[in-house]
Design an enzyme around this catalytic site. Sequence first.
Site, short mmCIF file in Angstrom:
data_model
loop_
_atom_site.label_atom_id
_atom_site.label_comp_id
_atom_site.label_asym_id
_atom_site.label_seq_id
_atom_site.Cartn_x
_atom_site.Cartn_y
_atom_site.Cartn_z
N ASN A 100 -84.13 -7.66 78.27
CA ASN A 100 -84.87 -6.96 79.34
C ASN A 100 -84.05 -6.68 80.60
O ASN A 100 -84.55 -6.03 81.51
CB ASN A 100 -86.08 -7.79 79.78
CG ASN A 100 -87.13 -7.87 78.70
OD1 ASN A 100 -87.22 -8.88 78.02
ND2 ASN A 100 -87.89 -6.82 78.53
N LYS A 101 -82.84 -7.20 80.68
CA LYS A 101 -82.13 -7.19 81.96
C LYS A 101 -81.31 -5.92 82.18
O LYS A 101 -81.13 -5.13 81.27
CB LYS A 101 -81.23 -8.42 82.05
CG LYS A 101 -81.88 -9.71 81.57
CD LYS A 101 -83.10 -10.15 82.35
CE LYS A 101 -83.69 -11.39 81.69
NZ LYS A 101 -84.64 -12.13 82.47
#
Length: 422
Positions: free
Chosen positions: A203-204
Amino acid sequence: MSDPLAINGGVPVRTASWPPLVPGATAYGEEERRAAIEVIESQSPFRYYGEKPLGKVDKLEEAYARYVGTRFALATHSGSTALSVALAALGVGPGTEVIVPAFMWIADVNAIVHLRAIPVLAEIDETLNLDPDDLAQRITPRTKAIIAVHMAGTAADMPAILAIADQHGIPVLEDCSQAAGAMIEGQVVGSMGSVGIVSLQYNKNFTTGEGGIITTSNEEIFRRSICYHDMGFERDMQGISVPQDSPFETWGMGARMDELRGAIGLVQLAKLPGLVGAMRGHQHRLREALGKTPGIHLRRLVDPTGDSGSYLAWFHDSADLAEKFMDALNAEGIPASRPHGGIHQYRHMTNLLSNAPVTTEGCPWSCPYNAESPMEYKANLLPRSNQLLDKARMLSLPPLLTDQDVNDVIRAFRKVTKGKGD
Ligand SMILES: *Cc1c(COP(=O)(O)O)cnc(C)c1O
């Protein structure tokens, strides 16, 4: 001529789906493929030696340290292990406390509890990050570290936090997992505290699927981190050579990064400034266009030009107004949400509220070394944070958004504010 709100049966501003916020992953392509194949063809997936080692993890560490502006960087196999290693390197353990903000990720608490230390919760402010004034009230003689978590794309107020931490001689760990590439006055997050960590999870802002990196300019913290992240002993790295009788012989956590991720991470890091630039551009346009909307107060950014840009966040005058506005925006096709849906708020962390133990003996809560530390966590412990989080709403701004998507957000905000479209 007026157009009813979608929530009242009108035509929504948009029906197209919103891209997911997985910034690094949406940029996966030919470069990542080639980097991975290169490692496979080298038959050398381990960072320290092999048939034809390519030194990809070394290169990622060097490039990331240069990007952030620290002397050293150390790659790990997750953000969580980067946290555990960095906290261990700071001396966190039984009988110590670590201050964490009300809005963070359970990984921060996991790392503290696994080391048998006590998490001490502190309020957040209008940055949605650690409130420096409240932080000052939470410091005790047992405080070993402060974790400043740069949540949802935005840097915490590091100058104010460091001023207080420095007064007490307490190191600050910056958790940059949700704000890779953000900066304050040109200083990249992860370079301002004693140590920083970043997650490279899916998700980063840049990603290797799983992964993490520790940054520091402190040689002792770096040496200790090398030991903890590996097998408890040091290795020669980044210009540091191991003395014959290393002073840091200890117990390792087995958290080394492998060459496949090193190779992909290096490619992703090169893409990070472009991804952040795209998100920042969308955020900047929205803040300019919506900053004066009646009843909307934008999240405070310590350095608006340095934000990583992954979210637009704002406050309403009450929780009720926030909820109604969000429902109306959602009906218009704009997926605004509560701050991270709720699970990143201490009051929803049931393991913390119930003092779930990490050992059969009930540690860290029952550990005699911790007897003096506060360890009651109630959902109403931090009223100011709860109120801010109740009144806040946010919208993810993936790099793939188009100008048209951004226009839709502006139109939807105006329509819902006026109660009708035009
Ligand atoms: C993602 C994240 C982590 C943990 O990272 P993992 O790589 O998933 O272990 C830590 N802190 C914050 C704030 C995060 O968002």
